[in-house]
Design an enzyme around this catalytic site. Structure first.
Site, PDB file in Angstrom:
ATOM      1  CG  ASP A   1      -0.205   0.036   2.524  1.00 31.46           C
ATOM      2  OD1 ASP A   1       0.964  -0.388   2.570  1.00 31.46           O
ATOM      3  OD2 ASP A   1      -0.794   0.492   3.525  1.00 31.46           O
ATOM      4  CD  GLU A   2       4.512   4.057   2.941  1.00 34.62           C
ATOM      5  OE1 GLU A   2       4.872   5.177   3.322  1.00 34.62           O
ATOM      6  OE2 GLU A   2       4.429   3.068   3.696  1.00 34.62           O
TER       7      GLU A   2
END
Length: 353
Positions: free
Chosen positions: A94-95
């Protein structure tokens, strides 16, 4: 991404929208993997025990994790990144860091690019993302948390000094709970306090991390965005529903863990020389034991054999609640360049039983 796992669950299950949910943590010994913003208002956060989370938020709903689905959405998001630049360094599902100095859109504004990317993510996945924009990874990372959820923050070159000086020391990337407590004891509470300390003082009190803190608070961070991050270790662990004290049971669990590591090693096409055994006792004390071999290994048998040797190395002090094995000193290490920030690059791969 904003509360990624929890947001995916709320996206896929309309009945969960607007409710306090936690991904994972539902079992007796469960640990929360992610919490929705509705749950965070009550103090629920990732890495918290499910029992504590339930105590803080009695109406909390626990949801089983679905990593296949999270990976699927993550791939959709990364495709959007590559529409703008090939310099994408994923940190997790997610990053990621993106270098858009030169980008495929020919857009000179990183701020507008971030806005476009966030809008595309929303359009294609239905999820919200936040962004931080600045001249280097360190400042951009801090800025990415500044206007969460569903926002972005640009820190321009002329603003960096005042931005970092006003920052609470716990907000600095690389300053964890233990380091923050030590800094508090030395009278360092903000970036301004940190900036007042000399390089010699920081090196004396924080060792090799001292120069990093000295440079970071001045906005100096020379680490480039690396599209192909080299894995430094690979491991797996298991927390037991009940504490175990029998070595027979421990060996049985270690065999399952070694088997999972072998599968992941084959998938990644890597091998390693250093085996580390991780033991968490019932009193929550954590112990690790390591052995470096003279050759690379990737088979379950050799991993398990070394883990057994480490298990018998010392007498067990108590019953055990968690066992883990990791393999490091991988045959990819020759490609590794040491980063100029004191972060632990250990990658722990957890799995369900």
């Amino acid at each position: 991404m904003d509360a990624f796992y929890a947001s995916v669950e709320q996206l896929d299950n309309p009945e969960l929208r607007g409710k306090a949910i936690a991904v994972g943590g539902g079992s007796k010994r469960g640990v929360v993997s992610a919490a929705s913003y509705e749950a965070r208002k009550f103090g629920v956060k990732s890495a918290m025990s499910g029992a504590l989370a339930q105590k803080l938020c009695p109406h909390l709903i626990f949801v089983k994790s679905n990593f296949d689905r999270y990976r699927e959405v993550s791939q959709q998001i990364r495709k959007i990144f590559f529409e703008y630049t090939d310099l994408v360094e994923p940190l997790s599902l997610d990053e990621a860091y993106l270098d858009v100095t030169e980008n495929k859109m020919g857009n000179p504004s990183a701020t507008l690019i971030a806005q476009e990317i966030r809008e595309k993510i929303k359009e294609k996945t239905g999820l919200n993302a936040s962004a931080g924009i600045s001249i280097n990874k360190f400042v951009a990372k801090i800025a990415s948390d500044y206007n969460k959820p569903n926002g972005q923050k640009t820190v321009y070159p002329k603003e960096i000094a005042s931005f970092l000086e006003a920052l609470e020391i716990r907000k600095f990337h690389g300053v964890g709970k233990v380091t923050a407590e030590k800094m508090y004891g030395l009278g360092i509470f903000t970036g301004r306090d940190l900036k007042e300390k000399s390089l010699e003082f920081l090196a004396e009190n924080f060792g090799k991390s001292g120069p990093y803190y000295y440079n970071a608070v001045r906005g100096i961070h020379l680490s480039e965005v690396k599209p192909n991050r080299i894995r430094k270790s690979l491991g797996a662990e298991r927390t037991f529903s009940e504490n175990i004290s029998s070595e027979v049971y421990m060996l049985e669990r270690l065999e399952h863990i070694a088997e999972e590591i072998e599968r992941r090693l084959k998938k990644s096409k890597v091998a390693g020389k250093t085996v580390t055994l991780k033991i968490k006792y019932s009193d929550f004390s954590l112990h690790t034991r390591s052995k470096t071999l003279s050759y690379f290994i990737a088979s379950k048998e050799l991993i398990l054999e070394t883990a057994k040797e480490l298990l018998y190395q010392e007498k067990m002090k108590d019953s055990v609640r968690l066992l883990g094995i990791s393999l490091s000193n991988l045959n990819t290490d020759k490609k590794i360049k040491v980063e100029d920030e004191p972060k632990d690059l250990y990658i722990q791969l957890k799995f369900k039983f």
